[in-house]
Design a protein around this motif. Structure first.
Motif, PDB file in Angstrom:
ATOM      1  N   THR A 480     -15.372  -9.605   7.667  1.00 15.83           N
ATOM      2  CA  THR A 480     -14.899 -10.838   8.294  1.00 15.83           C
ATOM      3  C   THR A 480     -13.419 -10.770   8.640  1.00 15.83           C
ATOM      4  OG1 THR A 480     -16.550 -12.094   7.064  1.00 15.83           O
ATOM      5  CG2 THR A 480     -14.749 -13.330   8.048  1.00 15.83           C
ATOM      6  N   MET A 481     -12.584 -10.415   7.656  1.00 15.73           N
ATOM      7  CA  MET A 481     -11.139 -10.413   7.878  1.00 15.73           C
ATOM      8  C   MET A 481     -10.675  -9.192   8.670  1.00 15.73           C
ATOM      9  SD  MET A 481     -10.035 -13.169   6.619  1.00 15.73           S
ATOM     10  CE  MET A 481     -10.645 -14.460   5.558  1.00 15.73           C
ATOM     11  N   ALA A 482     -11.383  -8.080   8.527  1.00 11.73           N
ATOM     12  CA  ALA A 482     -10.949  -6.844   9.176  1.00 11.73           C
ATOM     13  C   ALA A 482     -10.849  -7.008  10.691  1.00 11.73           C
ATOM     14  CB  ALA A 482     -11.911  -5.710   8.828  1.00 11.73           C
ATOM     15  N   GLY A 483     -11.749  -7.791  11.267  1.00 14.28           N
ATOM     16  CA  GLY A 483     -11.732  -7.978  12.715  1.00 14.28           C
ATOM     17  C   GLY A 483     -10.560  -8.799  13.210  1.00 14.28           C
ATOM     18  N   LEU A 484      -9.896  -9.497  12.301  1.00 17.86           N
ATOM     19  CA  LEU A 484      -8.766 -10.349  12.688  1.00 17.86           C
ATOM     20  C   LEU A 484      -7.425  -9.798  12.204  1.00 17.86           C
ATOM     21  CD1 LEU A 484     -10.332 -13.838  11.841  1.00 17.86           C
ATOM     22  CD2 LEU A 484      -9.931 -12.924  14.122  1.00 17.86           C
ATOM     23  N   GLN A 485      -7.415  -8.597  11.646  1.00 11.80           N
ATOM     24  CA  GLN A 485      -6.195  -8.088  11.027  1.00 11.80           C
ATOM     25  C   GLN A 485      -5.022  -8.046  11.999  1.00 11.80           C
ATOM     26  OE1 GLN A 485      -6.655  -4.521   8.743  1.00 11.80           O
ATOM     27  NE2 GLN A 485      -4.471  -4.266   8.376  1.00 11.80           N
ATOM     28  N   GLY A 486      -5.273  -7.584  13.213  1.00  9.54           N
ATOM     29  CA  GLY A 486      -4.190  -7.510  14.193  1.00  9.54           C
ATOM     30  C   GLY A 486      -3.602  -8.874  14.505  1.00  9.54           C
ATOM     31  N   LEU A 487      -4.453  -9.881  14.638  1.00  7.35           N
ATOM     32  CA  LEU A 487      -3.978 -11.237  14.921  1.00  7.35           C
ATOM     33  C   LEU A 487      -3.190 -11.803  13.746  1.00  7.35           C
ATOM     34  CD1 LEU A 487      -7.126 -12.741  16.697  1.00  7.35           C
ATOM     35  CD2 LEU A 487      -4.944 -12.127  17.752  1.00  7.35           C
ATOM     36  N   PHE A 488      -3.675 -11.554  12.537  1.00  8.43           N
ATOM     37  CA  PHE A 488      -2.936 -12.010  11.354  1.00  8.43           C
ATOM     38  C   PHE A 488      -1.535 -11.404  11.329  1.00  8.43           C
ATOM     39  CE2 PHE A 488      -7.086 -13.030   9.186  1.00  8.43           C
ATOM     40  CZ  PHE A 488      -6.784 -14.345   8.893  1.00  8.43           C
ATOM     41  N   ASP A 489      -1.448 -10.097  11.510  1.00 11.02           N
ATOM     42  CA  ASP A 489      -0.153  -9.409  11.453  1.00 11.02           C
ATOM     43  C   ASP A 489       0.795  -9.917  12.538  1.00 11.02           C
ATOM     44  OD1 ASP A 489      -0.816  -7.840   9.278  1.00 11.02           O
ATOM     45  OD2 ASP A 489      -1.592  -6.188  10.491  1.00 11.02           O
ATOM     46  N   GLU A 490       0.279 -10.021  13.737  1.00  9.17           N
ATOM     47  CA  GLU A 490       1.114 -10.427  14.872  1.00  9.17           C
ATOM     48  C   GLU A 490       1.634 -11.851  14.700  1.00  9.17           C
ATOM     49  OE1 GLU A 490       0.406 -11.415  19.582  1.00  9.17           O
ATOM     50  OE2 GLU A 490      -0.701  -9.740  18.694  1.00  9.17           O
ATOM     51  N   GLN A 491       0.752 -12.760  14.319  1.00 11.40           N
ATOM     52  CA  GLN A 491       1.164 -14.159  14.209  1.00 11.40           C
ATOM     53  C   GLN A 491       2.033 -14.405  12.977  1.00 11.40           C
ATOM     54  OE1 GLN A 491      -2.013 -16.996  14.875  1.00 11.40           O
ATOM     55  NE2 GLN A 491      -2.952 -15.710  16.457  1.00 11.40           N
ATOM     56  N   ALA A 492       1.848 -13.618  11.930  1.00 10.17           N
ATOM     57  CA  ALA A 492       2.730 -13.733  10.763  1.00 10.17           C
ATOM     58  C   ALA A 492       4.149 -13.307  11.124  1.00 10.17           C
ATOM     59  CB  ALA A 492       2.192 -12.891   9.610  1.00 10.17           C
ATOM     60  N   ARG A 493       4.265 -12.222  11.887  1.00  5.76           N
ATOM     61  CA  ARG A 493       5.595 -11.766  12.319  1.00  5.76           C
ATOM     62  C   ARG A 493       6.274 -12.819  13.189  1.00  5.76           C
ATOM     63  NH1 ARG A 493       3.079  -6.567  12.689  1.00  5.76           N
ATOM     64  NH2 ARG A 493       2.515  -6.974  14.865  1.00  5.76           N
ATOM     65  N   GLU A 494       5.505 -13.438  14.075  1.00  9.04           N
ATOM     66  CA  GLU A 494       6.075 -14.465  14.947  1.00  9.04           C
ATOM     67  C   GLU A 494       6.639 -15.633  14.147  1.00  9.04           C
ATOM     68  OE1 GLU A 494       2.869 -15.556  17.457  1.00  9.04           O
ATOM     69  OE2 GLU A 494       3.002 -13.763  18.738  1.00  9.04           O
ATOM     70  N   ARG A 495       6.036 -15.905  13.003  1.00  9.06           N
ATOM     71  CA  ARG A 495       6.456 -17.044  12.182  1.00  9.06           C
ATOM     72  C   ARG A 495       7.440 -16.649  11.084  1.00  9.06           C
ATOM     73  NH1 ARG A 495       1.506 -17.964  14.212  1.00  9.06           N
ATOM     74  NH2 ARG A 495       0.910 -20.131  14.691  1.00  9.06           N
ATOM     75  N   GLY A 496       7.776 -15.379  11.011  1.00  7.17           N
ATOM     76  CA  GLY A 496       8.727 -14.921  10.003  1.00  7.17           C
ATOM     77  C   GLY A 496       8.173 -14.947   8.590  1.00  7.17           C
ATOM     78  N   LEU A 497       6.870 -14.757   8.453  1.00  2.85           N
ATOM     79  CA  LEU A 497       6.221 -14.789   7.140  1.00  2.85           C
ATOM     80  C   LEU A 497       5.931 -13.371   6.663  1.00  2.85           C
ATOM     81  CD1 LEU A 497       3.649 -17.664   7.836  1.00  2.85           C
ATOM     82  CD2 LEU A 497       5.790 -17.841   6.560  1.00  2.85           C
ATOM     83  N   HIS A 498       6.053 -13.177   5.365  1.00  2.00           N
ATOM     84  CA  HIS A 498       5.726 -11.884   4.763  1.00  2.00           C
ATOM     85  C   HIS A 498       4.237 -11.863   4.426  1.00  2.00           C
ATOM     86  CE1 HIS A 498       9.913 -10.666   4.388  1.00  2.00           C
ATOM     87  NE2 HIS A 498      10.184 -11.886   3.949  1.00  2.00           N
ATOM     88  N   LEU A 499       3.500 -10.969   5.061  1.00  2.00           N
ATOM     89  CA  LEU A 499       2.064 -10.857   4.838  1.00  2.00           C
ATOM     90  C   LEU A 499       1.768  -9.480   4.248  1.00  2.00           C
ATOM     91  CD1 LEU A 499      -0.743 -12.066   7.213  1.00  2.00           C
ATOM     92  CD2 LEU A 499      -0.919  -9.858   6.079  1.00  2.00           C
ATOM     93  N   ILE A 500       1.206  -9.469   3.042  1.00  2.88           N
ATOM     94  CA  ILE A 500       0.917  -8.215   2.344  1.00  2.88           C
ATOM     95  C   ILE A 500      -0.596  -8.059   2.215  1.00  2.88           C
ATOM     96  CG2 ILE A 500       1.324  -6.839   0.278  1.00  2.88           C
ATOM     97  CD1 ILE A 500       3.732  -8.603  -0.327  1.00  2.88           C
ATOM     98  N   TRP A 501      -1.128  -7.007   2.830  1.00  7.92           N
ATOM     99  CA  TRP A 501      -2.555  -6.716   2.717  1.00  7.92           C
ATOM    100  C   TRP A 501      -2.814  -5.976   1.407  1.00  7.92           C
ATOM    101  CZ3 TRP A 501      -6.271  -8.376   6.118  1.00  7.92           C
ATOM    102  CH2 TRP A 501      -5.822  -8.891   7.337  1.00  7.92           C
ATOM    103  N   VAL A 502      -3.741  -6.510   0.618  1.00  4.81           N
ATOM    104  CA  VAL A 502      -4.078  -5.899  -0.673  1.00  4.81           C
ATOM    105  C   VAL A 502      -5.573  -5.572  -0.672  1.00  4.81           C
ATOM    106  CG1 VAL A 502      -4.119  -6.183  -3.177  1.00  4.81           C
ATOM    107  CG2 VAL A 502      -2.263  -7.206  -1.835  1.00  4.81           C
ATOM    108  N   GLU A 503      -5.892  -4.297  -0.575  1.00  3.24           N
ATOM    109  CA  GLU A 503      -7.297  -3.890  -0.565  1.00  3.24           C
ATOM    110  C   GLU A 503      -7.914  -4.058  -1.954  1.00  3.24           C
ATOM    111  OE1 GLU A 503      -4.865  -2.000   0.604  1.00  3.24           O
ATOM    112  OE2 GLU A 503      -5.238  -1.778   2.758  1.00  3.24           O
ATOM    113  N   HIS A 504      -9.204  -4.368  -1.971  1.00  4.86           N
ATOM    114  CA  HIS A 504      -9.939  -4.478  -3.230  1.00  4.86           C
ATOM    115  C   HIS A 504     -11.429  -4.411  -2.923  1.00  4.86           C
ATOM    116  CE1 HIS A 504     -11.641  -8.568  -2.748  1.00  4.86           C
ATOM    117  NE2 HIS A 504     -10.593  -8.758  -1.972  1.00  4.86           N
ATOM    118  N   ASP A 505     -12.230  -4.295  -3.964  1.00  4.90           N
ATOM    119  CA  ASP A 505     -13.683  -4.290  -3.786  1.00  4.90           C
ATOM    120  C   ASP A 505     -14.343  -5.134  -4.875  1.00  4.90           C
ATOM    121  OD1 ASP A 505     -16.018  -3.702  -2.483  1.00  4.90           O
ATOM    122  OD2 ASP A 505     -16.296  -1.737  -3.412  1.00  4.90           O
ATOM    123  N   LEU A 506     -13.737  -6.291  -5.144  1.00  7.32           N
ATOM    124  CA  LEU A 506     -14.266  -7.242  -6.113  1.00  7.32           C
ATOM    125  C   LEU A 506     -14.606  -6.572  -7.438  1.00  7.32           C
ATOM    126  CD1 LEU A 506     -16.407  -9.512  -3.763  1.00  7.32           C
ATOM    127  CD2 LEU A 506     -14.191 -10.028  -4.772  1.00  7.32           C
TER     128      LEU A 506
END
Length: 547
Positions: A480-506
């Motif tokens: 679900t989230m993988a398909g939106l990763q580029g949009l998340f990164d781009e829009q976070a940068r535009e807003r000056g927010l620190h976004l940290i991707w943390v991989e896991h497998d529950l």
């Protein structure tokens, strides 16, 4: 054993030596306010902390009192039917992992001080009592162990991804989320417990890149790790396709046991009010099915009583969000988040005693806010929200963020659910509201119904909570989230927010270890923020098998 004793002697000697070397002022601070180096509590190859955290005189007293309450409640569960509980311990591998409940409590209170310790204990105690009641009920009704027909004759099972509010209309029945106890919740205590279930279903050819939640559910059905009990089972189409497939395994198994099932399917595009009637009709059909199966009749008076209570709890939950939006949040961290999810989905106002906890916690929360208390030992430097499918219970990640880096998690995605005041007078509208609620179960509200619920909603939440950090959990087996990763990164940068991707497998740490998860944050903080940790001892330690 000798090696362990030697390590303990060396650790104790080192702690005594380091304390003796402190200046008098720091010694006094350590005694009154507690220790600062929490990494000392971890030991390579150990399943539990080396000892309990010293939180200072007052906070340790609060902690110990709450700890005793947990043991008291666990003893009460055993005394309900000692023989069934004992037999369950030998019958099911998952049951022994519940002995880690006190350790889970310590883990979720790590680094907290003052009233925050008491509030965490109160919240988790309610969750624990619910779990203990479910365990005792399942084992007493289990035809392989207790076989208590009196209990079984009132027991209705439902999928762990199905909300419980419908049971408010059937006060004569006992509703239990079937896989919650043997699979999902126990894996929060012991991340390794579901691995045999995962391996079992994968040995039949299931690809290894599927979500461990439905995989574990399916595996538990294959190895017959679920109790044989219940009048019927309500399955669900939520939250995802993986859950649908796991239901097929459950239904095949339950059919062999002679337990009928009802598929509760709810529309995905829940924003479209045209779909509400479809959901409401399915709710009516489910209610009718339960009535015919059990002989119990829907009780509107009791249903509305419970929903009024749930509405009041929703109002008080939103007060917590409002406080966490201020510069002085008081109720943060994993205990608060776990309680919210449990209350929203599994309790739902059914237990009137939970209201007492709401009022007590509310009183403590406002008192702490008036005094501008800091919930943790270290001050909060950064304000964060957690987004996507969370893994912080398995890895104790929220507390690690706060204690190691001063990153305070103000809220997580899965606690921001339906807040509408549900109908408590008109019968037809009440069922429509119930359908709306079920459509927005914990894992579904943001991951279904259109990308705006997960992408656009994130920026609104960051603004609401004045957050400058986003901990974005990237579940490697969920697309679900993988398909939106580029949009998340781009829009976070535009807003000056620190976004940290943390991989896991529950609940499968073999794919991504807890150490790897922590390294993602550490690398970002040092390379991008150029920050130093608040507790260096928590940056590098081994906890591969630690509860």
């Amino acid at each position: 054993m000798k090696h362990k004793a030697q390590l303990d002697r060396e650790r104790i000697a080192d702690e005594v030596k380091s304390f003796a070397a402190l200046p008098p002022k720091e010694k006094w601070d350590r005694v009154i306010n507690g220790e600062r180096q929490l990494g000392r509590l971890y030991q390579k190859g150990a399943i539990a902390f080396t000892r309990r955290e010293w939180k200072g005189v007052e906070s340790t007293a609060r902690d110990f009192y709450g700890w005793l309450i947990i043991w008291r409640d666990m003893l009460k569960m055993v005394m309900r039917d000692p023989m069934s509980i004992l037999l369950g311990l030998f019958e099911y591998r998952w049951f022994s992992s519940y002995l880690a409940c006190p350790a889970f409590l310590d883990r979720n209170n790590l680094g907290f001080r003052g009233r925050a310790v008491t509030m965490n204990h109160m919240l988790l105690a309610d969750v624990y009592r619910y779990v203990e009641d479910c365990i005792a009920t399942l084992l007493m009704a289990d035809k392989r162990i207790g076989g208590n027909e009196k209990v079984n004759s009132k027991l209705l099972l439902f999928d762990e991804m199905t909300m419980a509010q419908m049971m408010a209309g059937f006060p004569g029945l006992k509703g239990v989320p079937y896989q919650l106890i043997p699979v999902f919740l126990v894996s929060e205590l012991d991340q390794l417990i579901c691995i045999p279930y995962i391996d079992a279903v994968e040995s039949y050819g299931l690809p290894a890149d599927t979500c461990p939640v439905p995989t574990s559910e399916s595996g538990s059905a294959i190895v017959d790790a679920l109790p044989h009990c219940g009048l019927g089972f309500i399955s669900t189409s939520t939250p995802c396709d993986g859950s649908d497939m796991a239901t097929s395994f459950q239904e095949r198994r339950l059919k062999k046991l002679g337990i009928p099932t009802f598929p509760l399917t709810l529309p995905v595009r829940y924003d479209d009010e045209d779909t509400v009637e479809c959901g409401a009709q399915d709710m009516w059909h489910c209610i009718k099915w339960v009535e015919e199966l059990t002989g119990e009749k829907w009780d509107w008076e009791h249903y509305f009583t419970v929903i009024k209570r749930f509405n009041e709890q929703t109002k008080m939950e939103m007060e917590k969000w409002e406080m966490n939006s201020t510069p002085h949040p008081q109720l943060i961290g994993p205990a608060y988040e776990l309680f919210r999810k449990w209350n929203y989905e599994m309790d739902g106002g059914l237990n009137p005693d939970v209201m007492k906890t709401f009022y007590k916690v509310r009183k403590l929360m406002y008192k702490s806010y008036e005094q501008r208390c800091n919930p943790y030992r270290h001050p909060m430097k950064y304000r964060a929200v957690v987004w996507s499918c969370p893994a912080h219970y398995y890895a104790n990640f929220s507390n690690w963020l706060a204690n190691a880096w001063g990153i305070g998690v103000l809220v997580e995605m899965e606690s921001l659910n339906f807040t509408k005041q549900l109908e408590t007078e008109d019968h037809d509208e009440a069922i429509r509201d119930l359908a709306r609620l079920y459509e927005r179960m914990v894992m579904r509200k943001h991951t279904n119904g259109g990308y705006v619920h997960v992408l656009d909603e994130l920026w609104k939440v960051c603004e609401q909570f004045n957050a400058n950090f986003i901990i974005m959990y990237q579940h490697v087996c969920c697309k679900t989230m993988a398909g939106l990763q580029g949009l998340f990164d781009e829009q976070a940068r535009e807003r000056g927010l620190h976004l940290i991707w943390v991989e896991h497998d529950l609940m499968d740490p073999r794919t991504v270890s807890r150490r790897d998860m922590r390294a993602k944050v550490t690398n970002y903080m040092r390379a991008i923020i150029q920050a130093e940790p608040t507790d260096e001892s928590l940056i590098e330690f081994e906890d591969d098998i630690t509860w």
